[in-house]
Design an enzyme around this catalytic site. Structure first.
Site, PDB file in Angstrom:
ATOM      1  N   ASP A  65       0.813  -1.218   0.000  1.00  0.00           N
ATOM      2  CA  ASP A  65       0.000   0.000   0.000  1.00  0.00           C
ATOM      3  C   ASP A  65       0.850   1.273   0.000  1.00  0.00           C
ATOM      4  OD1 ASP A  65       0.974  -0.450   2.552  1.00  0.00           O
ATOM      5  OD2 ASP A  65      -0.980  -0.576   3.519  1.00  0.00           O
ATOM      6  N   ASP A 133      -7.533  -2.294  14.583  1.00  0.00           N
ATOM      7  CA  ASP A 133      -8.943  -2.555  14.259  1.00  0.00           C
ATOM      8  C   ASP A 133      -9.097  -3.770  13.332  1.00  0.00           C
ATOM      9  OD1 ASP A 133      -7.921  -1.541  11.900  1.00  0.00           O
ATOM     10  OD2 ASP A 133      -9.370   0.091  11.698  1.00  0.00           O
ATOM     11  N   HIS A 135      -7.403  -4.326  10.511  1.00  0.00           N
ATOM     12  CA  HIS A 135      -7.154  -4.128   9.078  1.00  0.00           C
ATOM     13  C   HIS A 135      -5.845  -4.778   8.639  1.00  0.00           C
ATOM     14  CE1 HIS A 135      -4.969  -0.211  10.151  1.00  0.00           C
ATOM     15  NE2 HIS A 135      -4.140  -0.731   9.277  1.00  0.00           N
ATOM     16  N   GLU A 140      -9.703  -1.478   5.485  1.00  0.00           N
ATOM     17  CA  GLU A 140     -10.347  -1.167   6.762  1.00  0.00           C
ATOM     18  C   GLU A 140     -11.560  -2.085   6.975  1.00  0.00           C
ATOM     19  OE1 GLU A 140      -9.022   0.661   8.869  1.00  0.00           O
ATOM     20  OE2 GLU A 140      -8.400   2.633   8.170  1.00  0.00           O
TER      21      GLU A 140
END
Ligand code: GLP
Length: 241
Positions: A65, A133, A135, A140
């Site tokens: 990414d 979280d 991800h 996400e």
């Protein structure tokens, strides 16, 4: 999914390197990640190159990414991160390294082209970290499991977590990124994921023992047939063991 629990971060990085070592040969395609978690692995790869002469001349790499809008010269761009922490210290030709571009007019078009390139150069081993979280890369919670490389908005917990790299100022953190999709990541032949520290414990539990659901992107890894998860005692503390 094989889970290996280690005493601490150093030991976790040793295990990551052990998993990686057999792939450091001509012709292999490595999938690489950023974040602080893989730094120990990269340090060991640099050491091994210097001490044992392991060559990266015929190895290709694809990163997961990149932030949208950061120039590649920005020290927090993932392009710069990879060069500072790995590429500048090994003998990999620049043209063999690939980091998605977060700059330009047609980000979606570029993302599709990046995905296609990975399809043509299947990843032999993919390094992953995990966000607090759940991800993976910048997928996400809520990202479709069938997503390929795309442009995405970052959610507040991720912006907050990453503010430490931007003078603790959430406004300086880019709010968008280009990321390999979940389906792209799942195409890798082998996946090695490292998570250490207590703030990863909930995400690790959801990934390893939770329901497979888009609310926890990493939970999809339960469906991959060659995944090694390396966690230290703190990140493993909620697991049923
Ligand atoms: C970022 C990256 C992820 C990484 C995550 C966790 O969001 N895009 O690939 O896994 O941070 O980073 P860290 O390893 O620093 O906790």
């Amino acid at each position: 999914m094989k889970v290996i629990v280690t005493k601490n971060y150093e030991e976790a990085s040793d295990v990551m390197f052990k998993e990686m070592k057999e792939y450091l040969v001509a012709g292999k395609v490595l999938g690489l990640a950023t974040g602080s978690s893989p730094l120990g692995l990269y340090a060991r790869m640099v050491d091994d190159h210097k001490k044992n002469g392991t060559s990266y001349k015929d190895i290709k790499t694809f990163n997961l990414d990149e932030y949208v809008g950061l120039p590649i010269t920005h020290p927090e761009s993932y392009y710069a991160f990879m060069h500072t922490n790995l590429f500048n210290h090994i003998d990999i030709p620049e043209e063999n390294t690939h980091v998605p571009s977060g700059l330009g007019e047609d980000l979606e078009g570029q993302a599709l082209a990046y995905d296609k390139m990975i399809e043509e150069n299947p990843i032999d081993i993919q390094v992953l970290g995990i966000g607090s979280d759940g991800h993976i890369a910048f997928n996400e919670p809520g990202t479709p499991f069938d997503s390929i490389t795309h442009v995405t908005d970052l959610l507040e917990p991720t912006i907050k977590d990453n503010a430490r790299f931007f003078d603790f100022d959430m406004n300086k953190v880019p709010h968008q990124a280009v990321t390999q999709g979940i389906a792209t990541i799942m195409r890798a032949k082998k996946i090695i994921l490292i998570a250490t520290g207590e703030n990863k414990a909930e995400a690790v539990k959801a990934m390893v023992e939770g329901e497979i659901q888009e609310a926890c992107p990493a939970s999809i890894l339960q469906k991959h047939d060659n995944v090694v998860v390396v966690v230290d005692e703190s990140a493993a503390k909620l697991l049923n063991r």
